[in-house]
Enzyme design. Structure first.
Site, short mmCIF file in Angstrom:
data_model
loop_
_atom_site.label_atom_id
_atom_site.label_comp_id
_atom_site.label_asym_id
_atom_site.label_seq_id
_atom_site.Cartn_x
_atom_site.Cartn_y
_atom_site.Cartn_z
N THR A 263 9.26 -6.97 -13.06
CA THR A 263 8.74 -8.33 -13.16
C THR A 263 7.81 -8.63 -11.99
OG1 THR A 263 10.76 -9.00 -14.27
CG2 THR A 263 9.41 -10.76 -13.33
N ALA B 139 -1.79 -6.89 0.93
CA ALA B 139 -2.16 -8.26 1.30
C ALA B 139 -1.99 -8.54 2.78
CB ALA B 139 -1.33 -9.26 0.49
N HIS B 140 -0.97 -7.95 3.40
CA HIS B 140 -0.58 -8.44 4.73
C HIS B 140 -1.49 -7.98 5.86
CE1 HIS B 140 1.71 -4.93 6.50
NE2 HIS B 140 1.68 -4.55 5.25
N ASN C 69 -5.74 3.10 10.40
CA ASN C 69 -4.92 2.00 10.89
C ASN C 69 -4.72 2.02 12.40
OD1 ASN C 69 -3.51 4.31 9.63
ND2 ASN C 69 -1.75 3.49 10.72
N ALA D 38 0.82 -1.21 0.00
CA ALA D 38 0.00 0.00 0.00
C ALA D 38 0.86 1.27 0.00
CB ALA D 38 -0.95 0.01 1.19
N THR D 39 2.05 1.20 0.57
CA THR D 39 2.92 2.37 0.55
C THR D 39 3.21 2.76 -0.90
OG1 THR D 39 3.97 1.72 2.62
CG2 THR D 39 5.18 3.27 1.24
N GLN E 139 -6.48 -1.11 5.22
CA GLN E 139 -7.09 -1.73 6.40
C GLN E 139 -8.49 -2.27 6.10
OE1 GLN E 139 -6.02 -2.07 9.63
NE2 GLN E 139 -4.01 -1.17 9.28
N CYS F 178 4.95 0.52 11.80
CA CYS F 178 6.06 1.14 11.07
C CYS F 178 6.67 2.27 11.89
CB CYS F 178 5.58 1.67 9.73
SG CYS F 178 3.82 1.74 9.56
C1 LIG Z 1 -0.26 -0.86 6.55
C2 LIG Z 1 -0.80 0.36 5.91
C3 LIG Z 1 -0.13 0.99 4.86
C4 LIG Z 1 1.19 0.49 4.34
O1 LIG Z 1 1.03 -0.71 3.66
P1 LIG Z 1 2.30 -1.58 3.22
O2 LIG Z 1 1.69 -2.64 2.38
O3 LIG Z 1 2.90 -2.07 4.48
O4 LIG Z 1 3.20 -0.69 2.45
C5 LIG Z 1 -0.71 2.11 4.30
N1 LIG Z 1 -1.86 2.60 4.75
C6 LIG Z 1 -2.55 2.03 5.76
C7 LIG Z 1 -3.84 2.61 6.21
C8 LIG Z 1 -2.03 0.90 6.39
O5 LIG Z 1 -2.69 0.35 7.40
#
Ligand SMILES: *Cc1c(COP(=O)(O)O)cnc(C)c1O
Length: 370
Positions: free
Chosen positions: A220, A180-181, A131, A51-52, A159, A306
């Site tokens: 890739t 995904a995580h 988050n 997401a970053t 989220q 983070c």
């Molecule tokens: C975790 C999170 C991110 C960052 O996502 P990554 O996949 O770890 O880069 C960005 N925005 C929100 C709201 C998040 O909770």
């Protein structure tokens, strides 16, 4: 995921042999799952490292593609740093950014948003779910306001995916960041939804190279991670409604037990929030002592993973009007699909005991000081 590390190791962009086709079919399937999850089409899904990267691509990519139309961006004070920092970066390049304050419950003030629009506004970026405090923003209302003014609407849904309903058509969303995580998928994989029709969103790529992902994100593709992303979202969606009900029950049970203590405050809207999120501030205890006291038993967090190495108080809690001291003495609980009632009760018991003990120590040392 495992077969795509081993037997099916082809490059999904190699379309001249069977190794490539197998990988391509797997990527295609994940793309379809993600698209269906948010009412998009597979062609509108651009895979990223998370997401970053998706937020960076959306915000900088729109700014670079539309700067001749305008240089004003609107976002929220409570956004994740992956939205705030690219916005600050654009400001350093000459863009203007409005960081809207939020109400004390963490919700956007739609009247303030209305007033913030300018003729040169090109983008509004408002997160789906926070988050730290889990607060859910009214995406459909914001989407309508943006569409009426022909301003693009981006939402960071890192989220939200798999936890609340998301529909880019009904909510009139033009760009959506996913990862995904946060739904038990692998780390290091995410996606950006980029609207192709009504309107077709232009995006300046931030990575140039082989032209994968319709030229918007060269590099890739990481097939095993993409497969895991698709499966994680598929499982989360299949169980979403029953799991949401279960997590709300667990969360309310935890809050009911913790709120029996005096001086414990809920952060964020009580019901307009993610099912598994509870965030509290605790009066009369030192923040560091509180977290140290909990750590041996509970995996709790005071803010975003983070930034937990940083010592600054949460910018989200400060935006709600929490005093600095209370913002430090805060806990975010994340309840997931593997948590049980028994665990909730154990956690509640330990948290109550820790807070009571810290308060007693403080009273005793105050008496000693006299
Ligand atoms: C975790 C999170 C991110 C960052 O996502 P990554 O996949 O770890 O880069 C960005 N925005 C929100 C709201 C998040 O909770």
């Amino acid at each position: 995921m495992l077969p795509y590390f081993r037997e099916h190791f082809g490059n999904p962009s190699s379309n001249s042999h069977a190794y490539g086709w197998e990988a391509e079919a797997a990527v295609r399937q994940a793309r379809e799952i993600l698209a269906e999850a948010i009412a998009a089409t597979p062609e509108e899904i651009v895979f990223t490292s998370g997401a970053t990267e998706a937020n960076n691509l959306a915000i900088k990519g729109v700014a670079e593609a539309y700067f001749q139309k305008g240089r004003h961006i609107i976002t929220l004070a409570t956004e994740h740093n992956a939205v705030i920092d690219p916005s600050e970066y654009l400001r350093s390049l000459g863009f203007e950014v409005t960081f809207l304050p939020v109400q004390i419950d963490g919700l956007i003030d739609l009247e303030k948003l209305e007033q913030a629009f300018r003729p040169d506004t090109i983008l509004v970026s408002v997160m789906a779910a926070n988050n730290e405090i889990g607060v859910l923003q009214p995406l459909a209302e914001i989407g309508k306001m943006c569409r009426d003014r022909q301003v693009l609407f981006h939402t960071d849904a890192a989220q939200a995916i798999g936890k609340i309903p998301l529909d880019v058509q009904a909510m009139q969303i033009d760009l959506m960041s996913l990862t995904a995580h946060k739904v038990h998928g692998p780390k290091g994989i995410g996606a950006l939804y980029v609207r192709r029709r009504n309107p077709r969103v232009q995006l300046a790529p931030q990575l140039h190279g082989g032209g994968q992902e319709r030229g918007m994100r060269s590099g890739t593709l990481y097939t095993p991670q993409i497969v895991g992303f698709g499966q994680a979202v598929a499982i989360a969606l299949a169980e979403r409604e029953t799991e949401a009900k279960r997590q709300i029950q667990l969360r309310d049970r935890l809050w009911q037990k913790l709120s029996q203590l005096d001086g414990v405050y809920l952060n964020g809207h009580p019901s307009q929030r993610l099912p598994g999120n509870l965030n509290i501030s605790v009066e009369g205890v030192d923040g560091t002592a509180l977290h140290l006291g909990l750590q041996p038993v509970v995996a709790v967090s005071s803010g975003a993973a983070c930034s937990s190495a940083k010592t600054a108080p949460s910018h989200v809690l400060l935006a709600l009007g929490r005093l600095e001291k209370l913002a430090y003495a805060s806990i975010r609980f994340g309840i997931g699909r593997f948590n049980t009632t028994e665990e909730i009760d154990r956690v509640a018991e330990h948290v109550v005991a820790t807070i009571s003990s810290l308060r007693r120590q403080k009273q005793l040392s105050a008496i000693g000081d006299r």
